[in-house]
Each structure stands twice: as structure tokens, then as C-alpha cells.
Design an enzyme around this catalytic site. Sequence first.
Site: not given
Length: 286
Positions: A150, A182, A206
Site C-alpha cells: 500500500k 480493482e 491490494l
Amino acid sequence: MSRTVYVNGEYLPEEDAKISIFDRSFLMADGVYEVTSVLDGKLIDFEGHRVRLERSLNELDMQKPEAFDDLLDIHRELVRVNDITDGLVYLQVSRGSAGDRDFAYPSEDVKPTLVLFTQNKPGLADSPAAKTGIKVISIEDQRWGRRDIKTVQLLYPSMGKMMAKAAGCDDAWMVEDGHVTEGTSNNAYIVKGNTIITRQLSNDILHGITRAAVLRFAEEAQMQVEERLFTIDEAKQADEAFVTSASTFVMPVVELDGETIGAGTPGSVATRLREIYLEESRKAAV
Ligand code: PDD
């Protein structure tokens, strides 16, 4: 009134908070972050965010900040002093500043920078968008190959949000090799019958903390979950779609590239998962 923020061991008014212009998160995007939501003054999924932060640091060979073991107390103190009922706590760790610009990592005695601040969002869980659903566009995924970490390299996700805005939409789903990875700042799902379909975990996405909780609750509620690749065409044919993140929880998606998904209103699976997620997370909040 200004916020109280946290910088390297000190609680300060936001206008007095300073970090070096040589900080590596500023020069190299050499930093990682977490966003934890606050409902009723309590932290949602704190432990998941703490564990993922530790993983991000390890994957980048970044030292843990000295205050790592005090993070829960720091989060709680910021929520308290800023009088946050509903909102977010943003945390960022960078590799610090060696006092100059250099591609090579600095020596071990350069300490990481730790910054936290709150965002006040009254009624965060009652977002009007959750009642209507959001509209998304699809865009090519042009991010780097370690999206499981991240990092604060968020320029392409920002560009994606702007592309969505320019198209009169709320967000963008990113596509790589024909498959959805995503959303710009959330994990993406489609629903076909009683089956929830979402991309499997890898370095490509993620590992969402909300995703992990929502999939657990779905299985507990006897819903089928398939972690696999899916395409934009499959998504357009789905009965429902939704996204998950710490800031939006479970958010229905009702339009993709101008085509209506399902009935064009939030579906029953997304609506139910949102309710379960909010109820269970409030119970477990710290
Ligand atoms: N974003 N995928 C991406 C690319 C994200 O940036 C996020 C979170 C998620 C969802 O992860 P989680 O459920 O742990 O929040 C998935 C945060 C909220 C942000 O950048 O503000």
C-alpha cells in the site's frame, strides 16, 4: 478550529506540523499508508490495518517507526482530541529524510517518518451513494507491479478518478490483460445468482482489509464466493456489482461504461453485505 495531527512522536496543530523537503515519500513516493475508518468514535478493523502496514514495511525493507507498538493508542488519542464520531484516520510511514536526494536507500540511522491525521466525516456509514449505487468506467491498469504493497504512489488512481469524473461517473475499474484488477481505491466484485466473484489475491491487487472481512461474512451467511478473474463483459452481464474499502465499506455499483448492471439499483447481495459488514464491524470496533 484546526486539527491536531501526529508527527514523529508529537501531537501538533496541523499548521505547525512539518516534515523535511528531503523526505523520501515526497521525493520518491517511498512511503506506505493505511486508512482506518471510525464509527461511533471507534476504530474499524484496526488490527487488519496494523498487520497490513507491517507487511508493507517488510516488503519494502523499511524500518518500523519507533512508535509502531503504540499505534492503537495514537489512533485513539487523535480520535479523542479531534472529537471524531465518524471519519477516517490516515497514517503514513516513509523511509525518512537523509537530508539530500539520492536513489539509494539511506543508512539504518535515518529513521522513518510517521504521520497521522484524522478526517471528520459525519454520517460516514449513511452515505447517500449507498442508496443509489455508483457509476464506474473501465480504464487500462497502468500501475506498477506491486499493488499488494500500500504505497503512496497514487498518481494513476488519481488520474483514474479524474477520467471517471470527466465521464460523469464516480470511479474507475482498472483492467489488465482483459481482466478487472480493482477500483482506483477499492476492491471490485460482481454477483451472479448467489455467487460473489472477485479477483484472487496476488501482487496485482491490494489485499483489502474490508475484502477479507466481507468474504468471511459472505461465507458465514451461506453465500458462494469464487475468487477468480473476471472481464468487463462478464461484469456487464452480472446481476449485481459492488466495491469494498475502508472508507466506503460495501458500495453498490449500478452502471459500468454506460451500461446498467442488473436492475440499475443496489442489489440485494450488496445491500445485505453492507448491513452485515457495518453491524459486525461496529460490534468488533476498538
Ligand atoms: N484505499 N484497492 C486499492 C487500490 C485501495 O487503494 C484500497 C483502499 C482498497 C481497499 O482496501 P481496504 O479495504 O483495506 O481499505 C483496494 C483506501 C481506502 C484509500 O486509499 O483511501
